[in-house]
Design a protein around this motif. Sequence first.
Motif, PDB file in Angstrom:
ATOM      1  N   THR A 122       0.826  -1.213   0.000  1.00 20.17           N
ATOM      2  CA  THR A 122       0.000   0.000   0.000  1.00 20.17           C
ATOM      3  C   THR A 122       0.861   1.264   0.000  1.00 20.17           C
ATOM      4  O   THR A 122       0.456   2.293  -0.546  1.00 20.17           O
ATOM      5  CB  THR A 122      -0.946   0.022   1.215  1.00 20.17           C
ATOM      6  OG1 THR A 122      -0.182  -0.142   2.426  1.00 20.17           O
ATOM      7  CG2 THR A 122      -1.976  -1.076   1.113  1.00 20.17           C
ATOM      8  N   GLY A 123       2.055   1.177   0.610  1.00 20.17           N
ATOM      9  CA  GLY A 123       2.973   2.306   0.555  1.00 20.17           C
ATOM     10  C   GLY A 123       3.373   2.622  -0.882  1.00 20.17           C
ATOM     11  O   GLY A 123       3.439   3.793  -1.278  1.00 20.17           O
ATOM     12  N   ILE A 124       3.604   1.570  -1.667  1.00 20.98           N
ATOM     13  CA  ILE A 124       3.955   1.766  -3.081  1.00 20.98           C
ATOM     14  C   ILE A 124       2.776   2.321  -3.859  1.00 20.98           C
ATOM     15  O   ILE A 124       2.916   3.265  -4.651  1.00 20.98           O
ATOM     16  CB  ILE A 124       4.431   0.433  -3.693  1.00 20.98           C
ATOM     17  CG1 ILE A 124       5.765   0.006  -3.068  1.00 20.98           C
ATOM     18  CG2 ILE A 124       4.579   0.562  -5.207  1.00 20.98           C
ATOM     19  CD1 ILE A 124       6.261  -1.336  -3.556  1.00 20.98           C
ATOM     20  N   THR A 125       1.578   1.733  -3.649  1.00 16.94           N
ATOM     21  CA  THR A 125       0.400   2.172  -4.417  1.00 16.94           C
ATOM     22  C   THR A 125      -0.013   3.601  -4.087  1.00 16.94           C
ATOM     23  O   THR A 125      -0.655   4.265  -4.902  1.00 16.94           O
ATOM     24  CB  THR A 125      -0.794   1.228  -4.160  1.00 16.94           C
ATOM     25  OG1 THR A 125      -1.113   1.222  -2.752  1.00 16.94           O
ATOM     26  CG2 THR A 125      -0.483  -0.186  -4.612  1.00 16.94           C
ATOM     27  N   ILE A 126       0.361   4.068  -2.903  1.00 15.58           N
ATOM     28  CA  ILE A 126       0.028   5.448  -2.525  1.00 15.58           C
ATOM     29  C   ILE A 126       1.149   6.409  -2.931  1.00 15.58           C
ATOM     30  O   ILE A 126       0.903   7.490  -3.481  1.00 15.58           O
ATOM     31  CB  ILE A 126      -0.233   5.544  -1.009  1.00 15.58           C
ATOM     32  CG1 ILE A 126      -1.508   4.781  -0.649  1.00 15.58           C
ATOM     33  CG2 ILE A 126      -0.361   7.007  -0.575  1.00 15.58           C
ATOM     34  CD1 ILE A 126      -1.770   4.702   0.843  1.00 15.58           C
ATOM     35  N   ALA A 127       2.409   6.008  -2.667  1.00  9.19           N
ATOM     36  CA  ALA A 127       3.537   6.912  -2.917  1.00  9.19           C
ATOM     37  C   ALA A 127       3.815   7.100  -4.399  1.00  9.19           C
ATOM     38  O   ALA A 127       4.117   8.228  -4.838  1.00  9.19           O
ATOM     39  CB  ALA A 127       4.787   6.376  -2.216  1.00  9.19           C
ATOM     40  N   LEU A 128       3.730   6.030  -5.180  1.00  5.31           N
ATOM     41  CA  LEU A 128       4.084   6.121  -6.600  1.00  5.31           C
ATOM     42  C   LEU A 128       3.220   7.128  -7.364  1.00  5.31           C
ATOM     43  O   LEU A 128       3.754   7.987  -8.095  1.00  5.31           O
ATOM     44  CB  LEU A 128       4.004   4.739  -7.250  1.00  5.31           C
ATOM     45  CG  LEU A 128       4.524   4.629  -8.684  1.00  5.31           C
ATOM     46  CD1 LEU A 128       5.990   5.066  -8.746  1.00  5.31           C
ATOM     47  CD2 LEU A 128       4.369   3.201  -9.214  1.00  5.31           C
ATOM     48  N   PRO A 129       1.880   7.096  -7.235  1.00  4.17           N
ATOM     49  CA  PRO A 129       1.064   8.116  -7.923  1.00  4.17           C
ATOM     50  C   PRO A 129       1.366   9.533  -7.445  1.00  4.17           C
ATOM     51  O   PRO A 129       1.343  10.473  -8.245  1.00  4.17           O
ATOM     52  CB  PRO A 129      -0.377   7.707  -7.570  1.00  4.17           C
ATOM     53  CG  PRO A 129      -0.285   6.266  -7.228  1.00  4.17           C
ATOM     54  CD  PRO A 129       1.047   6.098  -6.578  1.00  4.17           C
ATOM     55  N   LEU A 130       1.642   9.691  -6.144  1.00  4.41           N
ATOM     56  CA  LEU A 130       1.975  11.023  -5.633  1.00  4.41           C
ATOM     57  C   LEU A 130       3.269  11.548  -6.243  1.00  4.41           C
ATOM     58  O   LEU A 130       3.390  12.739  -6.556  1.00  4.41           O
ATOM     59  CB  LEU A 130       2.095  10.976  -4.106  1.00  4.41           C
ATOM     60  CG  LEU A 130       0.802  10.703  -3.332  1.00  4.41           C
ATOM     61  CD1 LEU A 130       1.080  10.628  -1.835  1.00  4.41           C
ATOM     62  CD2 LEU A 130      -0.246  11.774  -3.625  1.00  4.41           C
ATOM     63  N   ILE A 131       4.242  10.652  -6.428  1.00  2.03           N
ATOM     64  CA  ILE A 131       5.508  11.049  -7.051  1.00  2.03           C
ATOM     65  C   ILE A 131       5.281  11.453  -8.504  1.00  2.03           C
ATOM     66  O   ILE A 131       5.836  12.439  -8.993  1.00  2.03           O
ATOM     67  CB  ILE A 131       6.540   9.898  -6.960  1.00  2.03           C
ATOM     68  CG1 ILE A 131       6.920   9.650  -5.494  1.00  2.03           C
ATOM     69  CG2 ILE A 131       7.770  10.205  -7.780  1.00  2.03           C
ATOM     70  CD1 ILE A 131       7.797   8.437  -5.291  1.00  2.03           C
ATOM     71  N   ILE A 132       4.444  10.672  -9.203  1.00  2.00           N
ATOM     72  CA  ILE A 132       4.154  10.974 -10.606  1.00  2.00           C
ATOM     73  C   ILE A 132       3.477  12.336 -10.731  1.00  2.00           C
ATOM     74  O   ILE A 132       3.825  13.151 -11.587  1.00  2.00           O
ATOM     75  CB  ILE A 132       3.260   9.873 -11.219  1.00  2.00           C
ATOM     76  CG1 ILE A 132       4.028   8.550 -11.278  1.00  2.00           C
ATOM     77  CG2 ILE A 132       2.794  10.271 -12.613  1.00  2.00           C
ATOM     78  CD1 ILE A 132       3.174   7.372 -11.729  1.00  2.00           C
ATOM     79  N   VAL A 133       2.484  12.581  -9.867  1.00  2.44           N
ATOM     80  CA  VAL A 133       1.762  13.858  -9.914  1.00  2.44           C
ATOM     81  C   VAL A 133       2.673  15.018  -9.545  1.00  2.44           C
ATOM     82  O   VAL A 133       2.641  16.089 -10.178  1.00  2.44           O
ATOM     83  CB  VAL A 133       0.539  13.810  -8.972  1.00  2.44           C
ATOM     84  CG1 VAL A 133      -0.104  15.188  -8.856  1.00  2.44           C
ATOM     85  CG2 VAL A 133      -0.476  12.794  -9.472  1.00  2.44           C
ATOM     86  N   ALA A 134       3.519  14.819  -8.510  1.00  2.00           N
ATOM     87  CA  ALA A 134       4.388  15.907  -8.054  1.00  2.00           C
ATOM     88  C   ALA A 134       5.490  16.243  -9.061  1.00  2.00           C
ATOM     89  O   ALA A 134       5.902  17.398  -9.172  1.00  2.00           O
ATOM     90  CB  ALA A 134       5.015  15.536  -6.715  1.00  2.00           C
ATOM     91  N   SER A 135       5.959  15.224  -9.785  1.00  2.00           N
ATOM     92  CA  SER A 135       7.066  15.451 -10.718  1.00  2.00           C
ATOM     93  C   SER A 135       6.610  15.933 -12.093  1.00  2.00           C
ATOM     94  O   SER A 135       7.418  16.399 -12.891  1.00  2.00           O
ATOM     95  CB  SER A 135       7.877  14.161 -10.884  1.00  2.00           C
ATOM     96  OG  SER A 135       7.060  13.121 -11.410  1.00  2.00           O
ATOM     97  N   GLY A 136       5.307  15.794 -12.373  1.00  2.00           N
ATOM     98  CA  GLY A 136       4.801  16.190 -13.681  1.00  2.00           C
ATOM     99  C   GLY A 136       4.400  17.658 -13.699  1.00  2.00           C
ATOM    100  O   GLY A 136       3.441  18.070 -13.032  1.00  2.00           O
ATOM    101  N   ASN A 137       5.128  18.467 -14.459  1.00  3.31           N
ATOM    102  CA  ASN A 137       4.840  19.898 -14.512  1.00  3.31           C
ATOM    103  C   ASN A 137       3.641  20.232 -15.395  1.00  3.31           C
ATOM    104  O   ASN A 137       2.941  21.207 -15.165  1.00  3.31           O
ATOM    105  CB  ASN A 137       6.071  20.651 -15.025  1.00  3.31           C
ATOM    106  CG  ASN A 137       7.254  20.525 -14.081  1.00  3.31           C
ATOM    107  OD1 ASN A 137       7.066  20.472 -12.873  1.00  3.31           O
ATOM    108  ND2 ASN A 137       8.458  20.459 -14.629  1.00  3.31           N
ATOM    109  N   ASN A 138       3.427  19.407 -16.421  1.00  2.00           N
ATOM    110  CA  ASN A 138       2.384  19.720 -17.391  1.00  2.00           C
ATOM    111  C   ASN A 138       1.187  18.769 -17.294  1.00  2.00           C
ATOM    112  O   ASN A 138       0.435  18.622 -18.253  1.00  2.00           O
ATOM    113  CB  ASN A 138       2.968  19.669 -18.816  1.00  2.00           C
ATOM    114  CG  ASN A 138       4.060  20.701 -19.010  1.00  2.00           C
ATOM    115  OD1 ASN A 138       3.951  21.823 -18.519  1.00  2.00           O
ATOM    116  ND2 ASN A 138       5.109  20.316 -19.726  1.00  2.00           N
TER     117      ASN A 138
END
Length: 300
Positions: A143-159
């Motif tokens: 669950t740590g992966i399923t929660i953290a991974l999308p947050l990283i994707i959203v935070a790193s995506g500028n556009n």
Amino acid sequence: MKIFRSLYNGIIVSVKSWKGVLITWLFSLILVSVLAIPLRGALKSALGKSMITEKLMDGFDPAVLSELGSSLKVVLSFFSAGLFLLLIIGFLVNIFFAGGLFNSVRSGVERRTFQEFFRSSARHFGSYLIITLIVRVIINFVTGITIALPLIIVASGNNISTKVTLIIVSAAVLLTITVMGVLLLVIDYARAWQASNDKSACFSALGFGFSETFKRFWSSLPMMLMILSVQVLYILSVFFLISGWQPLTGGQTLLLFLVSQLLVFGKILLKTWRFASVTSLMEENSKAVSQDQSFQNNPL
């Protein structure tokens, strides 16, 4: 049809297991009281006859905390230490009583006495502890992966647009819920299997839990998601009921306490319903397999 039959059987059996639910509720009340009563005394001693209690009648005001001075540090230190100890003891007690509850919800159990409940709780405590620790580690990691991974994707995506962000977050939530449902099935199947076997075998139980979960995936997961939905709705209902209740007299405070404990009892009963439903589905699947094997051995 099998799902609803298991859910219905789970309701019937969990109600019959009221003694185990009662014991679990009673010990939860004792554990909370062990922390709440001394904390109440510490707060009363720290507050004394100050005007803080009157200021808090209209809602929480952070400014009043400054009036506590050094007493606040003592109270917070006591609370944090007591809460940590309470969580550890509560964790072990819940594992202990899970053995009694899983034994109580098995079909064919005639004696659902207090003595049998404690005996069953003690019999497989070591096995249940290892099963729970292993599955908890897996749950936290996945669950740590399923929660953290999308947050990283959203935070790193500028556009990334708002629509894409919403899709990613929604997919992450659905994936996390599904993973939680699957892993809860694993631990429940494992404990149900262990409850039906006299010899403690935690790793064999875990193997059965994983095997049965994925072998009966399309009947097990929908049932677990239904149960979790009911539990979430219950918790939300309890939150809205209790959060809007502001007792002003001693009688209202007593009534709030009684209602809250009744709601805690209902929460434990719902958890027992989950145990009973999974156990019922396991027994039904086992019976179907036995009938198929019997037919194959004796086709005529």
